[in-house]
Write a protein that holds these residues in place. Structure first.
Motif, PDB file in Angstrom:
ATOM      1  N   ALA A 172      -0.027   5.849 -54.425  1.00 37.85           N
ATOM      2  CA  ALA A 172       1.380   5.498 -54.221  1.00 37.85           C
ATOM      3  C   ALA A 172       1.551   4.926 -52.818  1.00 37.85           C
ATOM      4  O   ALA A 172       0.831   5.289 -51.886  1.00 37.85           O
ATOM      5  N   PHE A 173       2.498   4.015 -52.659  1.00 38.63           N
ATOM      6  CA  PHE A 173       2.757   3.428 -51.342  1.00 38.63           C
ATOM      7  C   PHE A 173       3.429   4.460 -50.442  1.00 38.63           C
ATOM      8  O   PHE A 173       4.447   5.061 -50.794  1.00 38.63           O
ATOM      9  N   THR A 174       2.824   4.667 -49.287  1.00 44.96           N
ATOM     10  CA  THR A 174       3.393   5.587 -48.297  1.00 44.96           C
ATOM     11  C   THR A 174       3.977   4.840 -47.099  1.00 44.96           C
ATOM     12  O   THR A 174       4.646   5.440 -46.258  1.00 44.96           O
ATOM     13  N   VAL A 175       3.689   3.551 -47.012  1.00 45.82           N
ATOM     14  CA  VAL A 175       4.267   2.701 -45.977  1.00 45.82           C
ATOM     15  C   VAL A 175       4.970   1.540 -46.667  1.00 45.82           C
ATOM     16  O   VAL A 175       4.394   0.863 -47.520  1.00 45.82           O
ATOM     17  N   ASN A 176       6.227   1.348 -46.307  1.00 46.40           N
ATOM     18  CA  ASN A 176       7.004   0.231 -46.841  1.00 46.40           C
ATOM     19  C   ASN A 176       7.930  -0.248 -45.726  1.00 46.40           C
ATOM     20  O   ASN A 176       9.000   0.314 -45.504  1.00 46.40           O
ATOM     21  N   THR A 177       7.477  -1.265 -45.014  1.00 49.90           N
ATOM     22  CA  THR A 177       8.215  -1.731 -43.836  1.00 49.90           C
ATOM     23  C   THR A 177       8.448  -3.229 -43.894  1.00 49.90           C
ATOM     24  O   THR A 177       7.717  -3.971 -44.558  1.00 49.90           O
ATOM     25  N   THR A 178       9.460  -3.647 -43.170  1.00 47.39           N
ATOM     26  CA  THR A 178       9.713  -5.059 -42.921  1.00 47.39           C
ATOM     27  C   THR A 178       9.809  -5.234 -41.412  1.00 47.39           C
ATOM     28  O   THR A 178      10.685  -4.648 -40.774  1.00 47.39           O
ATOM     29  N   GLN A 179       8.878  -6.000 -40.864  1.00 48.39           N
ATOM     30  CA  GLN A 179       8.836  -6.185 -39.417  1.00 48.39           C
ATOM     31  C   GLN A 179       9.159  -7.636 -39.078  1.00 48.39           C
ATOM     32  O   GLN A 179       8.541  -8.563 -39.590  1.00 48.39           O
ATOM     33  N   ASP A 180      10.128  -7.796 -38.201  1.00 48.26           N
ATOM     34  CA  ASP A 180      10.562  -9.116 -37.751  1.00 48.26           C
ATOM     35  C   ASP A 180      10.180  -9.268 -36.287  1.00 48.26           C
ATOM     36  O   ASP A 180      10.633  -8.505 -35.436  1.00 48.26           O
ATOM     37  N   PHE A 181       9.331 -10.242 -36.008  1.00 47.60           N
ATOM     38  CA  PHE A 181       8.884 -10.498 -34.633  1.00 47.60           C
ATOM     39  C   PHE A 181       9.386 -11.864 -34.193  1.00 47.60           C
ATOM     40  O   PHE A 181       9.158 -12.870 -34.878  1.00 47.60           O
ATOM     41  N   GLN A 182      10.075 -11.894 -33.047  1.00 48.43           N
ATOM     42  CA  GLN A 182      10.556 -13.146 -32.476  1.00 48.43           C
ATOM     43  C   GLN A 182      10.054 -13.276 -31.053  1.00 48.43           C
ATOM     44  O   GLN A 182      10.053 -12.302 -30.290  1.00 48.43           O
ATOM     45  N   GLN A 183       9.655 -14.472 -30.703  1.00 46.05           N
ATOM     46  CA  GLN A 183       9.238 -14.751 -29.330  1.00 46.05           C
ATOM     47  C   GLN A 183       9.793 -16.098 -28.897  1.00 46.05           C
ATOM     48  O   GLN A 183       9.657 -17.094 -29.600  1.00 46.05           O
ATOM     49  N   ASN A 184      10.440 -16.091 -27.724  1.00 49.12           N
ATOM     50  CA  ASN A 184      10.927 -17.314 -27.105  1.00 49.12           C
ATOM     51  C   ASN A 184      10.218 -17.478 -25.771  1.00 49.12           C
ATOM     52  O   ASN A 184      10.172 -16.543 -24.963  1.00 49.12           O
ATOM     53  N   GLY A 185       9.677 -18.657 -25.516  1.00 50.83           N
ATOM     54  CA  GLY A 185       8.963 -18.878 -24.270  1.00 50.83           C
ATOM     55  C   GLY A 185       9.319 -20.212 -23.637  1.00 50.83           C
ATOM     56  O   GLY A 185       9.481 -21.219 -24.331  1.00 50.83           O
ATOM     57  N   VAL A 186       9.457 -20.204 -22.319  1.00 48.03           N
ATOM     58  CA  VAL A 186       9.693 -21.428 -21.545  1.00 48.03           C
ATOM     59  C   VAL A 186       8.548 -21.567 -20.556  1.00 48.03           C
ATOM     60  O   VAL A 186       8.206 -20.604 -19.855  1.00 48.03           O
ATOM     61  N   TYR A 187       7.928 -22.753 -20.516  1.00 49.46           N
ATOM     62  CA  TYR A 187       6.767 -22.920 -19.647  1.00 49.46           C
ATOM     63  C   TYR A 187       6.841 -24.232 -18.885  1.00 49.46           C
ATOM     64  O   TYR A 187       7.476 -25.199 -19.310  1.00 49.46           O
ATOM     65  N   LEU A 188       6.162 -24.226 -17.739  1.00 46.95           N
ATOM     66  CA  LEU A 188       6.108 -25.402 -16.867  1.00 46.95           C
ATOM     67  C   LEU A 188       4.696 -25.499 -16.301  1.00 46.95           C
ATOM     68  O   LEU A 188       4.162 -24.525 -15.782  1.00 46.95           O
ATOM     69  N   GLN A 189       4.112 -26.677 -16.411  1.00 47.52           N
ATOM     70  CA  GLN A 189       2.746 -26.909 -15.932  1.00 47.52           C
ATOM     71  C   GLN A 189       2.692 -28.228 -15.176  1.00 47.52           C
ATOM     72  O   GLN A 189       3.303 -29.215 -15.580  1.00 47.52           O
ATOM     73  N   ASP A 190       1.953 -28.231 -14.088  1.00 40.46           N
ATOM     74  CA  ASP A 190       1.763 -29.461 -13.315  1.00 40.46           C
ATOM     75  C   ASP A 190       0.277 -29.629 -13.034  1.00 40.46           C
ATOM     76  O   ASP A 190      -0.361 -28.761 -12.430  1.00 40.46           O
ATOM     77  N   GLN A 191      -0.282 -30.741 -13.509  1.00 37.89           N
ATOM     78  CA  GLN A 191      -1.656 -31.112 -13.199  1.00 37.89           C
ATOM     79  C   GLN A 191      -1.601 -32.210 -12.145  1.00 37.89           C
ATOM     80  O   GLN A 191      -1.068 -33.295 -12.388  1.00 37.89           O
ATOM     81  N   ILE A 192      -2.144 -31.924 -10.990  1.00 34.12           N
ATOM     82  CA  ILE A 192      -2.007 -32.801  -9.838  1.00 34.12           C
ATOM     83  C   ILE A 192      -3.374 -33.335  -9.434  1.00 34.12           C
ATOM     84  O   ILE A 192      -4.323 -32.561  -9.256  1.00 34.12           O
ATOM     85  N   LYS A 193      -3.461 -34.650  -9.252  1.00 34.90           N
ATOM     86  CA  LYS A 193      -4.679 -35.282  -8.767  1.00 34.90           C
ATOM     87  C   LYS A 193      -4.427 -35.846  -7.373  1.00 34.90           C
ATOM     88  O   LYS A 193      -3.455 -36.565  -7.153  1.00 34.90           O
ATOM     89  N   PHE A 194      -5.318 -35.487  -6.453  1.00 34.98           N
ATOM     90  CA  PHE A 194      -5.251 -35.990  -5.088  1.00 34.98           C
ATOM     91  C   PHE A 194      -6.665 -36.359  -4.677  1.00 34.98           C
ATOM     92  O   PHE A 194      -7.491 -35.482  -4.415  1.00 34.98           O
ATOM     93  N   GLY A 195      -6.930 -37.672  -4.666  1.00 34.95           N
ATOM     94  CA  GLY A 195      -8.298 -38.097  -4.409  1.00 34.95           C
ATOM     95  C   GLY A 195      -9.200 -37.575  -5.513  1.00 34.95           C
ATOM     96  O   GLY A 195      -8.989 -37.845  -6.692  1.00 34.95           O
TER      97      GLY A 195
END
Length: 764
Positions: free
Chosen positions: A461-484
């Motif tokens: 018999a089922f002993t676990v009966n779940t509904t899991q809702d996972f949300q993730q919001n992410g903000v990112y910033l990247q800079d690749q810089i070349k100098f010489g």
């Protein structure tokens, strides 16, 4: 909740694009002075001229042509030709087993020689040469990766280890996470163009995840050249398979491109009563209204009758047993009960528009779902005072996953004085919902040396009966810089993750919210000779659902990595050599609670430190010889723990200290053997700990692989396009134990026995 999250993501995407429009107009005056990405004309691959040589000459000021767009990934813009083969340019631009660019580490399709991080790319040529059966097997010749610790276990997860940590549940497809952190899925390798392994913490671009890094799978994409392929294959364990791959322009102007890839497999495995059947289909369409815009719709569906977990004891696999060795074909379940049907599908798109030489915007989206309908029996401990009969547990599992993933990006290429910037700003969102039902019960014991099957077993018999809702919001910033000759990479990201778990029995919801800021920095120097030393620092975080004895929510586990290395891209042949040393510290690891009355609960006092050395070389000499070589030294230790299991100061289970591999594929291009090829490989895996206190070790093992192939046009011109190949894995049929998770609970895994596969491929 899923709809509202997607609407928020779309609103943010529109906001990013609205910012990009005025920036693009303002930046027009700088377009001539900025240095946009450049693409060197393709070499004549019949001569030993490498992509590395082109890159080196470009740095010295050779004439180049300007790229039409920055291009976020090899898959973001269709390539002008179809599938390649040994010594020829593949559809993603790699030559043979050597890739020179990757989007996985930066999301900007940066040359590997300019990326201050260790990244390995398994090309389409390598996947075909080694005739890999799954993603884990494709990683066997990659430094820092233990590809098949579960051996011949055929579940619906991929189980590799990267730098001592498992990325299970963190596979990515075309830069977007598959189905959320708690779901696993085996992706059919025939549908892939390449596999990119980003080693070390990668939260700066991808959000929550383990410190191992990520495995990014890149799908086959529509191409501007008409092509077709059909392949028939078969071999050991009654394996029969037919696959096809067709594509090209759908209209005379080439605005619409298509690709359709599919596969049907009927197969058994080395374990009695088990199957490895699969149906797979993947259509893709690209619309290119002009040279600055592309929109690609990608879909795939897969149904598999596979998935079993054959846990075995140490006594009888690699330790002595008074009754002898346990058969490698032994089935620990029961064909009257066990079943596993896995269905999945995904549909999404990749959009890119270049406003100018300075501004490019992209949006990638996918909706995916997975249904798992499985009943399994797990073997347990021996009955008292004997080494023959084991207890068993029946386990039923019904899982449904739905996931929406969205990634919005704005890329800016501009100069400030002598600094050349590639700035990437992004917002990504994911929402995964898991409906989970599980149940466990007692199953009849099994005599491992005289098994009896088709016995009555009651479904638990089922002993676990779940509904899991996972949300993730992410903000990112990247800079690749070349100098010489210097290349600097700086990045920062903020994530907010919410987990709501509904107990469908009690109708109560447990909620958890985590927030984290992660950072990355790297510095690299480019010499004219093709040598590039570098150093970098990166971080990761991973939410941990659950609470301690007092009801306090667990904090996310965190990872920090320091890495230093050197890359070498020769100027006189096609190759890439890398060496790296690293230290990863993972904190907030859960460990058993030793307080009185707290049995079965956990606390977050754990820490694991992994230090290592990786050496890797990938070489394609002309169109005749491909060579892969890798070595890994890994010193992983548990540095903080309650020590209830005696693990403090010990190696984590299943992690080899030493591993090495070598693969070579040579094809004759003249003489009586013209068109005939032979390949061979050797893989060494050092001993691994079989239990937490390291008192038992799984012995080391060395395996040999081999292949032969022949292009039949050299036998008869009327057979142009036909290729015959035979591949053998574990050529000398070594019986070995891949690893153990626990000797107390008899969780050890036999490795794959000798497997011979033959294939006949026709390309046009």
């Amino acid at each position: 909740m899923r709809l509202s999250g997607y609407l928020r993501s779309s609103f943010f995407s529109c906001a990013l694009m609205s910012v990009a429009w005025p920036i693009s107009f303002l930046s027009e005056t700088h377009a001539q002075s900025s240095l946009p990405p450049v693409t060197v004309d393709a070499p004549d691959v019949r001569r030993p001229v490498s992509a590395a040589r082109q890159a080196a000459t470009t740095r010295r000021g050779a004439t180049v042509r300007r790229a039409r767009s920055p291009a976020s990934a090899a898959a973001a813009r269709p390539i002008e030709q179809g599938p390649g083969s040994q010594g020829q340019r593949d559809a993603d631009g790699s030559i043979g087993v050597v890739a020179t660019q990757s989007s996985a580490g930066t999301k900007t399709n940066t040359p590997l020689i300019e990326t201050p991080q260790s990244i390995s790319v398994i090309t389409r040529t390598q996947l075909e040469s080694q005739a890999v059966r799954n993603v884990s097997q494709a990683l066997n010749y990659t430094s820092g990766v233990f590809g098949e610790p579960r051996g011949q276990v055929n579940g619906y997860f991929e189980f590799p280890y990267i730098r001592g940590f498992s990325p299970a549940g963190f596979l990515y497809l075309n830069g977007l996470q598959l189905l959320g952190a708690s779901a696993g899925l085996q992706i059919e390798p025939y549908g892939l163009q390449r596999i990119e392994v980003v080693k070390g913490p990668s939260s700066i671009l991808y959000g929550s995840g383990p410190p191992s890094g990520i495995v990014n799978l890149v799908s086959k994409m529509p191409t501007a050249k008409q092509f077709g392929e059909i392949q028939l294959s078969g071999g050991d364990f009654d394996r029969k398979q037919v696959a096809f791959d067709i594509g090209g322009p759908a209209d005379p102007q080439g605005q619409f491109l298509y690709r359709l890839t599919g596969l049907v497999r009927d197969a058994q495995t080395q374990v009695d009563f088990t199957r490895d059947d699969r149906y797979f289909i993947a259509p893709a369409v690209t619309w290119r209204p002009n040279e600055n815009t592309s929109f690609t719709v990608l879909a795939q569906a897969q149904k598999a009758n596979s998935g079993f977990f054959n846990f075995l004891p140490a006594q009888g696999t690699f330790l002595p047993n008074v009754n002898g060795r346990i058969s490698t074909s032994l089935y620990g379940g029961d064909p009257n009960f066990n079943r596993s049907t896995i269905e999945s599908a995904a549909v999404g798109y990749q959009f890119e528009h270049r406003f100018s030489d300075v501004v490019t915007v992209r949006q990638n989206y996918r909706h995916a779902w997975l249904d798992v309908n499985a009943d399994n029996i797990f073997t347990g401990a021996f009955l008292p005072n004997q080494q023959r009969i084991v207890t068993r547990t029946a386990f039923s599992n019904r899982d449904r996953y739905d996931a929406d993933t969205l990634d919005n990006q704005v890329q800016l290429n501009f100069n400030t004085f002598d600094l050349r910037h590639t700035v990437l700003a992004g917002y990504d969102f994911q929402n995964s919902v898991q409906d989970k039902k599980t149940g466990t019960g007692v199953a009849p014991s099994l005599d491992l040396f005289n098994p009896t099957y088709y016995v009555p077993i009651t479904a638990p018999a089922f002993t676990v009966n779940t509904t899991q809702d996972f949300q993730q919001n992410g903000v990112y910033l990247q800079d690749q810089i070349k100098f010489g000759r210097f290349v600097t990479q700086l990045g920062i990201r903020n994530d907010r993750a919410n987990t709501d778990t509904l107990n469908n029995f009690t109708n109560k919801t447990a909620s958890q919210t985590d927030e984290a800021t992660t950072k990355r920095a790297g510095l690299l120097y480019l010499f004219d000779s093709g040598v590039a030393p570098y150093g970098s620092y990166s971080e990761s975080f991973q939410p941990q659902p659950g609470t301690d004895f007092f009801g306090a929510a667990f904090k996310p586990t965190t990872g920090k990595q320091w890495e230093a290395g050197v890359k070498y891209q020769p100027t006189f042949f096609n190759g890439l050599f890398t060496a790296a040393v690293f230290e990863i510290t993972r904190q907030n690891v859960t460990t058993p609670d030793t307080a009185p009355g707290h049995q079965g609960r956990s606390v977050q006092l754990g820490e694991v430190v992994s230090r290592g050395l990786e050496l890797e070389s990938r070489v394609s000499l002309t169109n005749e010889l491909d060579i892969l070589a890798a070595y890994t030294y890994l010193d992983a230790k548990v540095t903080k723990s309650t020590n209830l299991l005696g693990d403090l100061g010990k190696r984590p289970v299943g992690i080899p200290t030493n591993a090495a591999s070598l693969w070579a594929d040579y094809t004759f291009r003249s003489g009586a053997l013209n068109g005939f090829g032979v390949a061979g490989g050797v893989r060494y895996t050092g001993s691994t700990a079989a239990n937490a206190d390291n008192s038992i070790e799984v012995p080391s093992y060395t395996l040999y692989d081999a292949a032969i192939h022949y292009e039949l046009a050299y036998l008869d011109p009327r057979l142009k396009g036909f290729k015959l190949a035979v591949n053998a894995t574990n050529l000398f049929d070594r019986v070995y134990t891949a690893s153990c998770l626990s000797t107390t609970n008899n969780q050890c895994f036999y490795g794959l026995r000798r497997t011979v596969l033959g294939s006949l491929t026709y390309r046009w």
